[in-house]
Each structure stands twice: as C-alpha cells, then as structure tokens.
Design a protein around this motif. Structure first.
Motif, mmCIF file in Angstrom:
data_model
loop_
_atom_site.group_PDB
_atom_site.id
_atom_site.type_symbol
_atom_site.label_atom_id
_atom_site.label_comp_id
_atom_site.label_asym_id
_atom_site.label_seq_id
_atom_site.Cartn_x
_atom_site.Cartn_y
_atom_site.Cartn_z
ATOM 1 N N LEU A 88 53.701 70.048 -89.492
ATOM 2 C CA LEU A 88 54.114 70.499 -88.160
ATOM 3 C C LEU A 88 54.713 69.363 -87.351
ATOM 4 C CD1 LEU A 88 51.114 72.836 -87.209
ATOM 5 C CD2 LEU A 88 53.398 73.516 -87.912
ATOM 6 N N ASN A 89 54.163 68.159 -87.482
ATOM 7 C CA ASN A 89 54.736 67.007 -86.777
ATOM 8 C C ASN A 89 56.132 66.671 -87.296
ATOM 9 O OD1 ASN A 89 52.391 66.754 -85.259
ATOM 10 N ND2 ASN A 89 51.453 65.322 -86.705
ATOM 11 N N GLU A 90 56.351 66.813 -88.596
ATOM 12 C CA GLU A 90 57.684 66.568 -89.147
ATOM 13 C C GLU A 90 58.688 67.598 -88.634
ATOM 14 O OE1 GLU A 90 57.372 66.542 -93.350
ATOM 15 O OE2 GLU A 90 56.179 64.688 -93.449
ATOM 16 N N VAL A 91 58.278 68.846 -88.561
ATOM 17 C CA VAL A 91 59.177 69.880 -88.043
ATOM 18 C C VAL A 91 59.484 69.628 -86.576
ATOM 19 C CG1 VAL A 91 59.384 72.346 -87.569
ATOM 20 C CG2 VAL A 91 58.433 71.571 -89.741
ATOM 21 N N THR A 92 58.481 69.213 -85.794
ATOM 22 C CA THR A 92 58.702 68.928 -84.374
ATOM 23 C C THR A 92 59.675 67.764 -84.191
ATOM 24 O OG1 THR A 92 56.463 69.710 -83.897
ATOM 25 C CG2 THR A 92 57.555 68.406 -82.208
ATOM 26 N N ALA A 93 59.490 66.698 -84.967
ATOM 27 C CA ALA A 93 60.422 65.565 -84.879
ATOM 28 C C ALA A 93 61.826 65.962 -85.312
ATOM 29 C CB ALA A 93 59.897 64.411 -85.737
ATOM 30 N N TYR A 94 61.929 66.818 -86.321
ATOM 31 C CA TYR A 94 63.240 67.280 -86.781
ATOM 32 C C TYR A 94 63.942 68.099 -85.698
ATOM 33 C CZ TYR A 94 66.662 69.883 -89.562
ATOM 34 O OH TYR A 94 67.808 70.448 -90.036
ATOM 35 N N MET A 95 63.205 68.956 -84.999
ATOM 36 C CA MET A 95 63.802 69.744 -83.922
ATOM 37 C C MET A 95 64.218 68.877 -82.742
ATOM 38 S SD MET A 95 63.838 72.729 -85.222
ATOM 39 C CE MET A 95 64.348 73.664 -83.790
ATOM 40 N N LYS A 96 63.470 67.804 -82.470
ATOM 41 C CA LYS A 96 63.856 66.904 -81.388
ATOM 42 C C LYS A 96 65.151 66.163 -81.723
ATOM 43 C CE LYS A 96 59.267 66.132 -79.418
ATOM 44 N NZ LYS A 96 58.212 65.140 -79.101
ATOM 45 N N ARG A 97 65.300 65.779 -82.983
ATOM 46 C CA ARG A 97 66.560 65.127 -83.382
ATOM 47 C C ARG A 97 67.734 66.080 -83.251
ATOM 48 N NH1 ARG A 97 63.184 62.939 -87.534
ATOM 49 N NH2 ARG A 97 64.019 64.472 -89.036
ATOM 50 N N LEU A 98 67.534 67.334 -83.643
ATOM 51 C CA LEU A 98 68.607 68.319 -83.465
ATOM 52 C C LEU A 98 68.928 68.542 -81.994
ATOM 53 C CD1 LEU A 98 67.677 71.027 -86.138
ATOM 54 C CD2 LEU A 98 69.406 69.234 -86.300
ATOM 55 N N GLU A 99 67.919 68.480 -81.143
ATOM 56 C CA GLU A 99 68.160 68.637 -79.710
ATOM 57 C C GLU A 99 68.998 67.496 -79.156
ATOM 58 O OE1 GLU A 99 65.561 69.166 -75.577
ATOM 59 O OE2 GLU A 99 64.587 68.647 -77.474
ATOM 60 N N LYS A 100 68.742 66.271 -79.614
ATOM 61 C CA LYS A 100 69.545 65.136 -79.157
ATOM 62 C C LYS A 100 71.005 65.271 -79.586
ATOM 63 C CE LYS A 100 65.841 61.694 -79.013
ATOM 64 N NZ LYS A 100 65.349 60.398 -79.560
ATOM 65 N N ILE A 101 71.212 65.725 -80.825
ATOM 66 C CA ILE A 101 72.581 65.889 -81.306
ATOM 67 C C ILE A 101 73.305 66.981 -80.524
ATOM 68 C CG2 ILE A 101 73.957 66.559 -83.317
ATOM 69 C CD1 ILE A 101 71.823 65.282 -85.064
ATOM 70 N N GLU A 102 72.603 68.049 -80.195
ATOM 71 C CA GLU A 102 73.237 69.155 -79.473
ATOM 72 C C GLU A 102 73.545 68.786 -78.035
ATOM 73 O OE1 GLU A 102 72.335 73.870 -78.451
ATOM 74 O OE2 GLU A 102 70.919 72.675 -79.631
ATOM 75 N N ASN A 103 72.693 67.970 -77.405
ATOM 76 C CA ASN A 103 72.893 67.601 -76.005
ATOM 77 C C ASN A 103 73.728 66.340 -75.840
ATOM 78 O OD1 ASN A 103 71.284 69.766 -75.235
ATOM 79 N ND2 ASN A 103 69.410 68.536 -75.154
ATOM 80 N N ALA A 104 74.138 65.693 -76.925
ATOM 81 C CA ALA A 104 74.932 64.466 -76.802
ATOM 82 C C ALA A 104 76.271 64.702 -76.103
ATOM 83 C CB ALA A 104 75.133 63.835 -78.184
ATOM 84 N N PRO A 105 77.062 65.740 -76.459
ATOM 85 C CA PRO A 105 78.325 65.951 -75.720
ATOM 86 C C PRO A 105 78.108 66.251 -74.239
ATOM 87 C CG PRO A 105 78.332 67.156 -77.800
ATOM 88 C CD PRO A 105 76.932 66.676 -77.587
ATOM 89 N N LYS A 106 77.039 66.972 -73.905
ATOM 90 C CA LYS A 106 76.785 67.270 -72.494
ATOM 91 C C LYS A 106 76.436 66.007 -71.720
ATOM 92 C CE LYS A 106 75.064 71.897 -73.612
ATOM 93 N NZ LYS A 106 73.904 72.835 -73.515
ATOM 94 N N ASP A 107 75.606 65.145 -72.319
ATOM 95 C CA ASP A 107 75.254 63.902 -71.634
ATOM 96 C C ASP A 107 76.452 62.981 -71.492
ATOM 97 O OD1 ASP A 107 72.699 64.909 -71.638
ATOM 98 O OD2 ASP A 107 72.036 63.762 -73.393
ATOM 99 N N LEU A 108 77.365 63.018 -72.447
ATOM 100 C CA LEU A 108 78.564 62.188 -72.360
ATOM 101 C C LEU A 108 79.481 62.656 -71.233
ATOM 102 C CD1 LEU A 108 80.113 59.818 -73.611
ATOM 103 C CD2 LEU A 108 81.223 61.461 -75.156
ATOM 104 N N LYS A 109 79.576 63.977 -71.051
ATOM 105 C CA LYS A 109 80.420 64.497 -69.969
ATOM 106 C C LYS A 109 79.825 64.188 -68.605
ATOM 107 C CE LYS A 109 82.448 68.316 -72.605
ATOM 108 N NZ LYS A 109 82.577 69.785 -72.714
ATOM 109 N N LYS A 110 78.478 64.216 -68.498
ATOM 110 C CA LYS A 110 77.858 63.927 -67.208
ATOM 111 C C LYS A 110 78.067 62.473 -66.795
ATOM 112 C CE LYS A 110 74.201 67.382 -67.610
ATOM 113 N NZ LYS A 110 72.718 67.619 -67.704
#
Length: 412
Positions: free
Chosen positions: A126-148
């Motif tokens: 479960l900890n591995e899945v949680t860390a994997y989802m957090k990494r995917l969240e960073k990749i998905e929010n990277a373009p939004k943070d760059l625009k801000k």
C-alpha cells in the motif's frame, strides 16, 4: 417517535424539489430558503474519541490512523476495556464478558498505550502504491505549476526561443521529473476456503462482528484488544451563501447548539391531530390538522389547498390565521377552546386546530395525498435576529418578508 408524532405522513418541499419531513430540513436565514441534506454542505468540525472525549486535529488523527491510543474495546463483545493494575503493571479487563488481555497471551504492560495491534501484511504494498500515485500527481501538475510561475514577459520571450532557451528548459524539466516505474499487477487468485483445522472444532468459530473488528486476524490466532475508532462531529453549511446552518458548542461533550437553523424553528409545524377515518368515493371526509408556531415572531398565515392530478380534492376555502409566538401567546388554560367555528376547531396559545373537507375520487383511493400551500409573513423580529448575527444589513432588518412552503399530507 416519528410515527407517534405523525411526522412521516407530512412532507415539505425543499428548494431542490425533493420532499422531506420537517425535522430533516434546515432554513437559511440569508437566502430565506428551505434546505435539505442534499442542498447543504457538511464539514468535519471536531475529531474526537467517543470513549475519552479527547479531541484530535486532522494531522494527528491521520498519524494515529484515526484510532485512539488510550481506549480499547473488547474483541469479544465490543464493550470498553478497563485497565487493572497488579505489581506495578497493568492489563485490560472487560467488565461485561470478563475477557482480559491475558487470555490473548499478552504480557502485562507498563501503561495502557503500549498495547499492540494487528499490522496489515499488505502495508508495504500500500505504501508503494501511495508513493506511485504521488509521483503521478507531480507529473500531472507540473505543467500547471509552470504556467503559474511564468510572467507575461517571460512567456513572450520563451515563445520566441531566440537563444535556444526553450530546449534548455525542456531538458531541465525532463531531468526534474521523477522516474515512474509501473507497479506489477496482482494475478487473480481463488477464493479462500475453510482451513483444515476448522473441521471438528467449534471453539475457534467467531461471530461476524468479531471478523469485522479484526479482519486481519487468522482463525488460529487469538484476538487482540481493538483500538477505538475516532469520530467526527460535522457542521452544516448552505450551498449557495456558505453560511453556517448548524454548529455545536466548542466542547465535545456538550449537546447545545451555538448556531441552529432548523426549519421547524421558522416554518409552521403542521401535524395530523386526529386519525383519518375511512375514505369513500364522492363522500366528504374531515381532515383535522394542528398548526403550531415555534418561531420568535407572530405569523400572518394563509393556508391554501392545491388541486392537481395526483392530489385529492379539497372543498375548503383558503384559511387566514394569525399565530402568536410562544413568548407572546395568551396564557389560556389548557383545553379551553377560545374560538370555535366550522373551520377552526380550537385555539390554544400558539397552536390552532383546523378542519378541512376533502372529497376523494376513485383514482385517489389508491394513494390519497392532500397538497397544501402555506404563505406566511413575520413582523420583522426574524430579520432583526438575522441582523444581530450580521447575516443581513441594518437597512434590511425590520422588513416584513413573505415566505411560502408547500407540503403534502398522506391520508392513508
């Protein structure tokens, strides 16, 4: 209790079009609208333990896995376990079924906080899945943070890419993006069967409640004390103006409300005062109602029967009444009829009894429903109350408001 007071037979219409009983409705003192649970927003106000009433903040509750570290429940009967001290060490004992922590082969502890609990064998996965989802969240929010973070001048210069800055930024961004290794998918497994040691043994059988409290404990293992789950106390807000409708006092153990906007405190309370007899086609039947004013101001009320396809026909004319508030009601003796006529059966303090005549048809006997429309106004004290709580502006206070509510009465 709702069947005794006949709340279940009378439903009010919410602003969203749904029908609810009066105790299940709220009233927004800024929008002047009736709200149900679907029209309100619920938020967690306080997180606390139901045993020791110790409040916890959301981060602390998350770290404790929403379990109290001081309180434990009996795994056998789900009652609270009390600590007993012996030779400067303590053990847990249930006063109901006499189960103790010694029955689970647990040694005595120095304090009540050190009792172990069954760990999840899939915690690492479960900890591995949680860390994997957090990494995917960073990749998905990277373009939004760059625009801000970009300004207009930098974006214009960035689009020209005169000096190759675009390529440098892209290389830098790819280096900062964490590597994502996909997680292996578990292969489907067959459903577990009964263990061989269960055959011919009845001492290891457990109830469904015990399995729900400790689902990770095998049948061959002894039950452990169950840590008490934390509970949350909610507050209710209006979905339109976001004003607080219901909020309790700060203390966890208190039952008083700091803010209460229940509909029964502002809308006239209508009930069936007598049971309804047998309905016959084409014959006039009487429906006896009682209307109570529980608000802080007198109400100028008009009761109008409505006619429709699925509603029973009412031959009574619209009724106009003036109901005093509970504080300003006349001190008449209980049971004394101050007024009696063909429509008004009795009048007592802030409550009045009415009699309506209905003529059912053959199609109405399957589901007889009486539709009523209430139009009422108050003398401005309700607006003064809202202005004192800074809900309304001072110039809006003291103004009479005409409100309406629609209700249906089930005559079965």
């Amino acid at each position: 209790m709702s069947a005794l007071l006949q709340y279940n037979k009378i439903t009010y219409e919410c602003t969203c079009g749904k029908w609810r009983t009066l105790p299940d409705l709220f009233f927004c003192r800024q929008c002047f609208k009736i709200k149900c649970d679907d029209c309100c927003c619920r938020e967690i106000d306080v997180i606390f333990c139901p045993r020791c009433l110790e409040p916890s903040s959301p981060p602390d509750a998350r770290l404790k896995k929403h379990r109290c570290t001081n309180c434990n429940d009996c795994p056998n009967c789900a009652n609270v376990l009390s600590a007993r001290t012996e030779n400067e060490k303590c053990y847990l004992l249930c006063q109901h079924c006499r189960w103790s922590s010694r029955d689970a082969n647990q040694e005595d502890r120095d304090n009540i906080r050190s009792w172990p609990s069954k760990e999840n064998p899939f915690a690492n996965e479960l900890n591995e899945v949680t860390a994997y989802m957090k990494r995917l969240e960073k990749i998905e929010n990277a373009p939004k943070d760059l625009k801000k973070g970009k300004s207009k001048a930098w974006s214009a210069f960035h689009l020209k890419d005169k000096f190759g800055v675009q390529q440098m930024v892209e290389k830098r961004r790819k280096q900062l993006v964490p590597e994502v290794n996909p997680i292996d998918v578990h292969a489907p497994t067959e459903a577990p069967t009964l263990e061989d040691e269960m055959k011919g043994r009845s001492d290891v059988l457990r109830t469904l409640d015990q399995v729900i409290m400790q689902p990770l404990t095998n049948l061959s293992e002894s039950l452990l004390p169950v840590k008490v789950a934390l509970q949350g106390r909610v507050l209710v807000r209006c979905d339109e103006c976001e004003r607080t409708l219901v909020k309790r006092d700060f203390g966890v153990a208190t039952y008083k409300f700091k803010i209460s906007s229940f509909a029964r405190e502002f809308v006239p309370d209508i009930r069936l005062s007598r049971p309804i007899g047998e309905l016959k086609v084409g014959q006039t039947s009487h429906v006896l109602l009682s209307i109570t004013n529980l608000s802080l101001s007198p109400l100028d009320l008009t009761l109008t029967p409505q006619s429709g396809e699925r509603t029973i026909q009412c031959s009574s004319d619209p009724i106009k009444l003036v109901l005093p508030s509970p504080r300003s009601a006349d001190s008449a003796a209980p049971g004394v009829h101050a007024e009696q006529s063909d429509v008004i059966v009795f009048r007592q303090h802030n409550r009045v009894g009415l009699r309506l005549d209905v003529i059912p048809s053959e199609s109405d006997l399957s589901s007889p429903v009486l539709d009523l429309l209430i139009t009422y106004s108050q003398d401005g004290s309700f607006s003064h109350l809202a202005a004192s709580e800074k809900i309304l502006k001072p110039e809006e206070s003291g103004v009479d408001r005409i409100l309406s509510a629609r209700l249906r009465i089930d005559l079965n």
